[in-house]
Design a protein around this motif. Structure first.
Motif, PDB file in Angstrom:
ATOM      1  N   GLN A 298       0.842  -1.204   0.000  1.00 50.04           N
ATOM      2  CA  GLN A 298       0.000   0.000   0.000  1.00 50.04           C
ATOM      3  C   GLN A 298       0.875   1.251   0.000  1.00 50.04           C
ATOM      4  OE1 GLN A 298      -2.676   0.380   3.342  1.00 50.04           O
ATOM      5  NE2 GLN A 298      -3.847   2.028   2.383  1.00 50.04           N
ATOM      6  N   LEU A 299       2.025   1.189   0.675  1.00 47.16           N
ATOM      7  CA  LEU A 299       2.952   2.313   0.724  1.00 47.16           C
ATOM      8  C   LEU A 299       3.515   2.610  -0.670  1.00 47.16           C
ATOM      9  CD1 LEU A 299       3.742   3.904   3.277  1.00 47.16           C
ATOM     10  CD2 LEU A 299       5.869   2.630   3.323  1.00 47.16           C
ATOM     11  N   GLU A 300       3.857   1.558  -1.413  1.00 48.24           N
ATOM     12  CA  GLU A 300       4.371   1.732  -2.780  1.00 48.24           C
ATOM     13  C   GLU A 300       3.321   2.386  -3.672  1.00 48.24           C
ATOM     14  OE1 GLU A 300       5.660  -2.037  -4.233  1.00 48.24           O
ATOM     15  OE2 GLU A 300       6.987  -2.414  -2.530  1.00 48.24           O
ATOM     16  N   ILE A 301       2.076   1.950  -3.539  1.00 48.31           N
ATOM     17  CA  ILE A 301       0.994   2.519  -4.346  1.00 48.31           C
ATOM     18  C   ILE A 301       0.754   3.976  -3.962  1.00 48.31           C
ATOM     19  CG2 ILE A 301      -1.509   2.395  -4.765  1.00 48.31           C
ATOM     20  CD1 ILE A 301      -1.202  -0.646  -4.632  1.00 48.31           C
ATOM     21  N   LEU A 302       0.835   4.279  -2.673  1.00 47.87           N
ATOM     22  CA  LEU A 302       0.653   5.652  -2.204  1.00 47.87           C
ATOM     23  C   LEU A 302       1.742   6.563  -2.776  1.00 47.87           C
ATOM     24  CD1 LEU A 302      -0.906   7.611  -0.368  1.00 47.87           C
ATOM     25  CD2 LEU A 302       0.566   6.897   1.526  1.00 47.87           C
ATOM     26  N   THR A 303       2.986   6.094  -2.787  1.00 43.26           N
ATOM     27  CA  THR A 303       4.101   6.871  -3.368  1.00 43.26           C
ATOM     28  C   THR A 303       3.840   7.165  -4.842  1.00 43.26           C
ATOM     29  OG1 THR A 303       5.635   5.776  -1.835  1.00 43.26           O
ATOM     30  CG2 THR A 303       6.595   6.918  -3.729  1.00 43.26           C
ATOM     31  N   SER A 304       3.409   6.135  -5.575  1.00 42.10           N
ATOM     32  CA  SER A 304       3.117   6.283  -7.004  1.00 42.10           C
ATOM     33  C   SER A 304       1.945   7.234  -7.231  1.00 42.10           C
ATOM     34  CB  SER A 304       2.824   4.910  -7.601  1.00 42.10           C
ATOM     35  OG  SER A 304       2.422   5.017  -8.938  1.00 42.10           O
ATOM     36  N   LEU A 305       0.922   7.126  -6.384  1.00 47.65           N
ATOM     37  CA  LEU A 305      -0.266   7.977  -6.516  1.00 47.65           C
ATOM     38  C   LEU A 305       0.065   9.450  -6.297  1.00 47.65           C
ATOM     39  CD1 LEU A 305      -3.345   7.746  -6.980  1.00 47.65           C
ATOM     40  CD2 LEU A 305      -3.608   7.624  -4.498  1.00 47.65           C
ATOM     41  N   ILE A 306       0.889   9.732  -5.291  1.00 50.17           N
ATOM     42  CA  ILE A 306       1.289  11.108  -4.997  1.00 50.17           C
ATOM     43  C   ILE A 306       2.126  11.674  -6.146  1.00 50.17           C
ATOM     44  CG2 ILE A 306       2.718  12.537  -3.457  1.00 50.17           C
ATOM     45  CD1 ILE A 306       1.825  10.661  -1.164  1.00 50.17           C
ATOM     46  N   ARG A 307       2.977  10.830  -6.739  1.00 52.07           N
ATOM     47  CA  ARG A 307       3.799  11.258  -7.876  1.00 52.07           C
ATOM     48  C   ARG A 307       2.917  11.610  -9.079  1.00 52.07           C
ATOM     49  NH1 ARG A 307       5.972   6.636  -9.330  1.00 52.07           N
ATOM     50  NH2 ARG A 307       7.502   6.659  -7.638  1.00 52.07           N
ATOM     51  N   GLU A 308       1.956  10.745  -9.388  1.00 53.72           N
ATOM     52  CA  GLU A 308       1.098  10.953 -10.560  1.00 53.72           C
ATOM     53  C   GLU A 308       0.113  12.093 -10.352  1.00 53.72           C
ATOM     54  OE1 GLU A 308      -0.754   7.219 -11.325  1.00 53.72           O
ATOM     55  OE2 GLU A 308       1.163   6.176 -11.638  1.00 53.72           O
ATOM     56  N   ARG A 309      -0.470  12.155  -9.157  1.00 48.66           N
ATOM     57  CA  ARG A 309      -1.542  13.126  -8.903  1.00 48.66           C
ATOM     58  C   ARG A 309      -0.993  14.523  -8.633  1.00 48.66           C
ATOM     59  NH1 ARG A 309      -6.627  12.484  -5.986  1.00 48.66           N
ATOM     60  NH2 ARG A 309      -6.602  10.281  -6.537  1.00 48.66           N
ATOM     61  N   PHE A 310       0.099  14.614  -7.868  1.00 50.41           N
ATOM     62  CA  PHE A 310       0.576  15.918  -7.412  1.00 50.41           C
ATOM     63  C   PHE A 310       1.983  16.274  -7.892  1.00 50.41           C
ATOM     64  CE2 PHE A 310      -2.109  14.071  -3.910  1.00 50.41           C
ATOM     65  CZ  PHE A 310      -3.262  14.745  -4.252  1.00 50.41           C
ATOM     66  N   GLY A 311       2.646  15.347  -8.584  1.00 50.87           N
ATOM     67  CA  GLY A 311       3.972  15.615  -9.123  1.00 50.87           C
ATOM     68  C   GLY A 311       5.052  15.759  -8.072  1.00 50.87           C
ATOM     69  N   VAL A 312       4.882  15.088  -6.937  1.00 48.07           N
ATOM     70  CA  VAL A 312       5.851  15.181  -5.838  1.00 48.07           C
ATOM     71  C   VAL A 312       6.397  13.782  -5.535  1.00 48.07           C
ATOM     72  CG1 VAL A 312       6.209  15.809  -3.418  1.00 48.07           C
ATOM     73  CG2 VAL A 312       4.645  17.164  -4.846  1.00 48.07           C
ATOM     74  N   GLU A 313       7.706  13.683  -5.402  1.00 50.50           N
ATOM     75  CA  GLU A 313       8.366  12.405  -5.100  1.00 50.50           C
ATOM     76  C   GLU A 313       8.629  12.333  -3.600  1.00 50.50           C
ATOM     77  OE1 GLU A 313       9.211   8.821  -6.172  1.00 50.50           O
ATOM     78  OE2 GLU A 313       9.218  10.216  -7.883  1.00 50.50           O
ATOM     79  N   VAL A 314       7.798  11.581  -2.879  1.00 60.27           N
ATOM     80  CA  VAL A 314       7.964  11.470  -1.430  1.00 60.27           C
ATOM     81  C   VAL A 314       8.662  10.158  -1.096  1.00 60.27           C
ATOM     82  CG1 VAL A 314       5.903  12.857  -0.991  1.00 60.27           C
ATOM     83  CG2 VAL A 314       5.715  10.351  -1.068  1.00 60.27           C
ATOM     84  N   SER A 315       9.184  10.082   0.112  1.00 60.65           N
ATOM     85  CA  SER A 315       9.763   8.835   0.612  1.00 60.65           C
ATOM     86  C   SER A 315       9.274   8.629   2.043  1.00 60.65           C
ATOM     87  CB  SER A 315      11.296   8.892   0.559  1.00 60.65           C
ATOM     88  OG  SER A 315      11.782   9.997   1.314  1.00 60.65           O
ATOM     89  N   PHE A 316       9.563   7.464   2.597  1.00 61.70           N
ATOM     90  CA  PHE A 316       9.066   7.157   3.933  1.00 61.70           C
ATOM     91  C   PHE A 316      10.167   6.601   4.808  1.00 61.70           C
ATOM     92  CE2 PHE A 316       5.409   7.020   1.151  1.00 61.70           C
ATOM     93  CZ  PHE A 316       4.429   7.674   1.892  1.00 61.70           C
ATOM     94  N   GLY A 317      10.077   6.880   6.100  1.00 61.98           N
ATOM     95  CA  GLY A 317      11.029   6.362   7.066  1.00 61.98           C
ATOM     96  C   GLY A 317      10.685   4.928   7.422  1.00 61.98           C
ATOM     97  N   VAL A 318      11.309   4.425   8.469  1.00 55.30           N
ATOM     98  CA  VAL A 318      11.049   3.067   8.919  1.00 55.30           C
ATOM     99  C   VAL A 318       9.682   3.000   9.597  1.00 55.30           C
ATOM    100  CG1 VAL A 318      11.868   1.193  10.415  1.00 55.30           C
ATOM    101  CG2 VAL A 318      13.510   2.670   9.239  1.00 55.30           C
TER     102      VAL A 318
END
Length: 323
Positions: A298-318
């Motif tokens: 779900q985290l991978e899909i959320l990262t992809s969704l934010i990239r496609e929808r808002f054009g922002v490349e986010v990352s996540f901690g542990v």
């Protein structure tokens, strides 16, 4: 199907608008842990269930053993529907309800209408066996599904249950719902708010058809509602209780250098409307954005969704476990 546990929350929201469910079980794996979770949810929402045991073309599958496992781990009233005209079938079906047993002892058979009613009341769970890949048993299952389901009698008074929020490519906010009574018409002011329906869309995949009204039993998406939420009931329909499944992990979201945090939070709250379990939290003290998810997929899909929808490349901690 049991599917991946990461998508359980969306699956649970959808269960609220089903008339019947078809639970697909792998003949190789049998009843898995997540299958039991699904079974409990189907019981909670009182949904009649047909079972299709798949992959029976594999040499290491045994129909008798699988049926015994379904009876043991799911419900003793799981019944093989491959031979519905035999005395053994009638006897086993009659055992599921006392008045039907009395009728069987007197007449030596069980009527189709009695079978339909027992399935509807969750007193009986039809089981079919086959291979979807090779189309073995699929026609028999579809014929049985049509034969043993009943037409739902919906009330005349308007009611609807919301199960999903989404946004289309133009940014329009869509409320996905099922009409559970009466008729929903365009430009109608809803009883629970002063908001009006602008459009009613009947979706098939990505494509949709616009209609002027939706009758009871129809699943559709409507625009014009800005405060709706999954699980909300409209008209005479009551709100759903709190979901059974909740996220198990929380992650810190890290934004790229120069990203506007305030604007990003507004975007994330839009996603939270679509996935309420995300629980977007801004920690003022730590100056951190935290999200709750079911797992790493779900985290991978959320990262992809934010990239496609808002054009922002986010990352996540542990990730840390929610207690």
């Amino acid at each position: 199907t049991p599917g991946h546990v990461d998508f359980s929350a969306e699956m649970e929201r959808t269960l609220q608008v089903l008339d019947y469910a078809v639970l697909v079980i792998s003949g190789l794996d049998g009843v898995q842990g997540h299958t039991r979770t699904l079974w409990q949810l189907l019981k909670k929402y009182r949904i009649p269930v047909f079972l299709f045991v798949n992959k029976m073309d594999r040499p290491d599958t045994d129909k008798g053993e699988l049926l015994a496992e379904l009876k043991d781990k799911l419900d003793e009233n799981c019944l093989d529907f491959s031979e519905t005209d035999s005395d053994i079938f009638f006897e086993n079906a009659a055992m599921c309800r006392e008045d039907v047993l009395d009728y069987y002892l007197e007449h030596g058979e069980v009527k189709e209408e009695q079978l339909r009613e027992m399935i509807w009341q969750r007193k009986l769970f039809p089981c079919y066996f086959g291979s979807a890949l090779k189309l073995d048993g699929v026609r028999e299952f579809l014929d049985g599904f049509e034969r043993y389901t009943k037409r739902i009698a919906y009330p005349r008074e308007f009611g609807a249950k919301i199960f999903k929020i989404s946004h289309d490519a133009q940014g329009n906010r869509l409320t996905h719902l099922k009409v559970t009574g009466g008729t929903l018409k365009v430009k109608t002011a809803l009883t629970n708010s002063n908001e009006k329906i602008n459009q009613i869309r009947i979706y098939s995949g990505e494509k949709f058809e616009m209609v002027q009204e939706a009758e009871a039993g129809c699943v559709c998406a409507v625009s014009g509602l800005m405060t709706s939420r999954p699980g909300e009931g409209l008209g005479v329909e009551k709100d759903s209780s709190a979901p059974f499944l909740v996220p198990v992990l929380t992650y810190q979201m890290m934004l790229p250098e120069g990203c506007d945090t305030v604007k990003m939070l507004a975007n994330l709250y839009q996603l939270e409307e679509e996935e309420p379990e995300l629980h977007i939290v801004w920690d003022e003290v730590l100056q951190e954005i935290r999200v709750q998810v079911m797992g790493e997929i779900q985290l991978e899909i959320l990262t992809s969704l934010i990239r496609e929808r808002f054009g922002v490349e986010v990352s996540f901690g542990v990730g840390t476990i929610l207690y």
